[in-house]
Design a protein around this motif. Structure first.
Motif, mmCIF file in Angstrom:
data_model
loop_
_atom_site.group_PDB
_atom_site.id
_atom_site.type_symbol
_atom_site.label_atom_id
_atom_site.label_comp_id
_atom_site.label_asym_id
_atom_site.label_seq_id
_atom_site.Cartn_x
_atom_site.Cartn_y
_atom_site.Cartn_z
ATOM 1 N N PRO A 270 -58.297 3.628 -14.735
ATOM 2 C CA PRO A 270 -57.371 4.191 -15.814
ATOM 3 C C PRO A 270 -57.568 5.710 -16.298
ATOM 4 C CG PRO A 270 -59.427 3.075 -16.818
ATOM 5 C CD PRO A 270 -59.503 3.100 -15.184
ATOM 6 N N GLY A 271 -56.421 6.426 -16.571
ATOM 7 C CA GLY A 271 -56.429 7.746 -16.951
ATOM 8 C C GLY A 271 -57.269 7.813 -18.518
ATOM 9 N N CYS A 272 -58.190 8.797 -18.655
ATOM 10 C CA CYS A 272 -58.987 9.075 -19.672
ATOM 11 C C CYS A 272 -59.010 10.341 -19.916
ATOM 12 C CB CYS A 272 -60.266 8.501 -19.782
ATOM 13 S SG CYS A 272 -60.254 6.568 -19.259
ATOM 14 N N PHE A 273 -59.452 10.826 -21.264
ATOM 15 C CA PHE A 273 -59.237 12.248 -21.354
ATOM 16 C C PHE A 273 -60.514 12.784 -22.628
ATOM 17 C CE2 PHE A 273 -57.485 16.384 -22.826
ATOM 18 C CZ PHE A 273 -57.468 16.887 -21.289
ATOM 19 N N SER A 274 -60.859 11.533 -23.128
ATOM 20 C CA SER A 274 -61.889 11.905 -24.118
ATOM 21 C C SER A 274 -63.192 10.814 -23.904
ATOM 22 C CB SER A 274 -61.268 11.306 -25.609
ATOM 23 O OG SER A 274 -61.152 9.841 -25.729
ATOM 24 N N PRO A 275 -64.508 10.926 -24.448
ATOM 25 C CA PRO A 275 -65.435 10.004 -24.552
ATOM 26 C C PRO A 275 -65.081 8.609 -24.937
ATOM 27 C CG PRO A 275 -65.970 12.254 -25.355
ATOM 28 C CD PRO A 275 -64.575 12.298 -25.429
ATOM 29 N N THR A 276 -64.272 8.600 -25.977
ATOM 30 C CA THR A 276 -63.994 7.382 -26.614
ATOM 31 C C THR A 276 -63.025 6.338 -25.596
ATOM 32 O OG1 THR A 276 -64.014 8.099 -28.779
ATOM 33 C CG2 THR A 276 -62.593 6.215 -28.413
ATOM 34 N N GLU A 277 -62.051 7.198 -24.874
ATOM 35 C CA GLU A 277 -61.271 6.468 -23.967
ATOM 36 C C GLU A 277 -62.233 5.981 -22.656
ATOM 37 O OE1 GLU A 277 -57.076 8.567 -24.805
ATOM 38 O OE2 GLU A 277 -58.473 9.263 -23.232
ATOM 39 N N ILE A 278 -63.112 6.804 -22.319
ATOM 40 C CA ILE A 278 -64.201 6.606 -21.121
ATOM 41 C C ILE A 278 -65.010 5.323 -21.426
ATOM 42 C CG2 ILE A 278 -66.077 7.309 -19.582
ATOM 43 C CD1 ILE A 278 -64.515 10.233 -20.064
ATOM 44 N N GLN A 279 -65.465 5.325 -22.616
ATOM 45 C CA GLN A 279 -66.302 4.306 -22.977
ATOM 46 C C GLN A 279 -65.613 2.824 -23.010
ATOM 47 O OE1 GLN A 279 -69.264 5.038 -26.315
ATOM 48 N NE2 GLN A 279 -69.348 2.898 -26.567
ATOM 49 N N SER A 280 -64.476 3.124 -23.656
ATOM 50 C CA SER A 280 -63.583 1.815 -23.530
ATOM 51 C C SER A 280 -63.217 1.374 -22.263
ATOM 52 C CB SER A 280 -62.261 2.054 -24.580
ATOM 53 O OG SER A 280 -62.494 2.380 -25.676
ATOM 54 N N ALA A 281 -62.897 2.110 -21.439
ATOM 55 C CA ALA A 281 -62.602 1.952 -20.317
ATOM 56 C C ALA A 281 -63.819 1.218 -19.332
ATOM 57 C CB ALA A 281 -62.176 2.937 -19.375
ATOM 58 N N LEU A 282 -64.884 1.829 -19.598
ATOM 59 C CA LEU A 282 -66.017 1.241 -18.914
ATOM 60 C C LEU A 282 -66.623 -0.099 -19.637
ATOM 61 C CD1 LEU A 282 -68.120 4.577 -18.621
ATOM 62 C CD2 LEU A 282 -67.282 3.268 -16.953
ATOM 63 N N THR A 283 -66.298 -0.423 -20.832
ATOM 64 C CA THR A 283 -66.613 -1.497 -21.548
ATOM 65 C C THR A 283 -65.801 -2.570 -20.827
ATOM 66 O OG1 THR A 283 -67.214 -0.489 -23.479
ATOM 67 C CG2 THR A 283 -66.509 -2.556 -23.570
ATOM 68 N N TYR A 284 -64.580 -2.267 -20.423
ATOM 69 C CA TYR A 284 -63.662 -3.205 -19.903
ATOM 70 C C TYR A 284 -63.648 -3.482 -18.371
ATOM 71 C CZ TYR A 284 -61.584 -4.675 -24.247
ATOM 72 O OH TYR A 284 -61.363 -5.172 -25.662
ATOM 73 N N GLY A 285 -64.726 -2.640 -17.852
ATOM 74 C CA GLY A 285 -65.119 -2.774 -16.219
ATOM 75 C C GLY A 285 -64.258 -1.945 -15.533
ATOM 76 N N ALA A 286 -63.766 -0.927 -15.853
ATOM 77 C CA ALA A 286 -63.043 0.139 -14.973
ATOM 78 C C ALA A 286 -64.166 0.571 -13.987
ATOM 79 C CB ALA A 286 -62.676 1.229 -15.850
ATOM 80 N N ASP A 287 -63.773 0.884 -12.777
ATOM 81 C CA ASP A 287 -64.516 0.924 -11.841
ATOM 82 C C ASP A 287 -64.612 2.497 -11.457
ATOM 83 O OD1 ASP A 287 -65.655 -1.707 -10.425
ATOM 84 O OD2 ASP A 287 -63.322 -1.737 -10.769
ATOM 85 N N VAL A 288 -63.498 3.273 -11.736
ATOM 86 C CA VAL A 288 -63.298 4.829 -11.473
ATOM 87 C C VAL A 288 -62.686 5.108 -12.921
ATOM 88 C CG1 VAL A 288 -62.429 6.513 -10.147
ATOM 89 C CG2 VAL A 288 -63.475 4.503 -8.942
ATOM 90 N N VAL A 289 -63.086 6.367 -13.344
ATOM 91 C CA VAL A 289 -62.081 6.701 -14.584
ATOM 92 C C VAL A 289 -61.218 7.856 -14.009
ATOM 93 C CG1 VAL A 289 -62.410 8.154 -16.736
ATOM 94 C CG2 VAL A 289 -63.716 6.363 -16.446
ATOM 95 N N LYS A 290 -60.068 8.072 -14.219
ATOM 96 C CA LYS A 290 -59.200 8.910 -13.682
ATOM 97 C C LYS A 290 -59.179 10.047 -14.959
ATOM 98 C CE LYS A 290 -54.163 9.575 -12.898
ATOM 99 N NZ LYS A 290 -53.063 8.806 -12.980
#
Length: 227
Positions: A114-134
């Motif tokens: 998923p595309g992320c642009f802030s620490p909050t978005e990155i943490q949410s993505a990781l919490t839901y199992g994102a393998d790579v942060v765009k």
């Protein structure tokens, strides 16, 4: 191909071609040109006409070739993710993070980026199992964002997309990129059906990535080993 093998193949490719065609045939021929030029990870955007058909066609053509990884891009919701996965997409990329899309990808063991642009978005993505942060758009975020992200999230795999060029790709990898996404600088000539130019661009990006890998391995070999 397992989830682990998919991620391994994407990492090996180094460059993910972002294909956003103006027709089904245009998307297909653009992706083919990229693959023939050595860029073997393809993100087929769902803004392209009949993207699911093109994904299926490419997957059937390159079945058995583990170096070629066909994925889906611009996936905004779980329904589109499901359509992409059923069509054979090996990974799913979004311009933003979506919980239900993450769940759908996790259910079928398909890497989600998923595309992320802030620490909050990155943490949410990781919490839901994102393998790579765009990190998107990379042109606005800048290369320094990767080292900043790796402060609180040292284990996250980062893929900058948007703003990556042949001239600055080595800087993105030096900054800690896991893989890079490249659109117009690679596939731009396809707008005019110039697939030969796309192939030449792909060769240039592939060769540049190989030189980066070689340079990094050379530096590693020079590091003295303590007794």
């Amino acid at each position: 191909m397992s989830k682990f093998e998919t991620l391994k193949s994407i990492r090996k490719a180094g460059v993910v071609a972002v294909v956003r065609g103006n027709s089904e045939e245009n998307s297909y021929r653009t992706a083919k040109a990229c693959i023939e030029g050595g860029v073997t990870a393809i993100e087929l955007a769902f803004t392209s006409p009949n993207a699911d058909v093109t994904i299926k066609r490419l997957n059937e053509e390159y079945a058995g070739n583990n170096d070629v990884v066909i994925g889906a891009g611009t996936v905004l919701d779980e329904a589109t993710a499901r359509m992409a996965i059923v069509s054979g997409a090996r990974f799913v990329v979004s311009p933003s993070f979506n919980e239900n899309t993450a769940k759908e990808c996790n259910l079928y063991a398909v890497p989600y980026m998923p595309g992320c642009f802030s620490p909050t978005e990155i943490q949410s993505a990781l919490t839901y199992g994102a393998d790579v942060v765009k990190i998107f758009p990379g042109s606005i975020a800048g290369k320094g964002i990767i080292s900043e992200i790796h402060g609180p999230f040292p284990y996250v795999n980062v893929m900058p997309s948007g703003g990556v060029s042949l001239g600055n790709m080595h800087e993105w990898f030096a900054s800690g990129a896991y893989v890079v996404g490249v659109g117009g600088g690679l596939v731009g000539p396809a707008k005019n059906d110039d697939y030969k130019a796309v192939l030449h661009n792909a060769q240039a990006f592939h060769n540049e990535f190989q030189s980066i890998i070689y340079a990094n391995s050379a530096v590693t070999r020079k590091v003295p080993v303590k007794a």
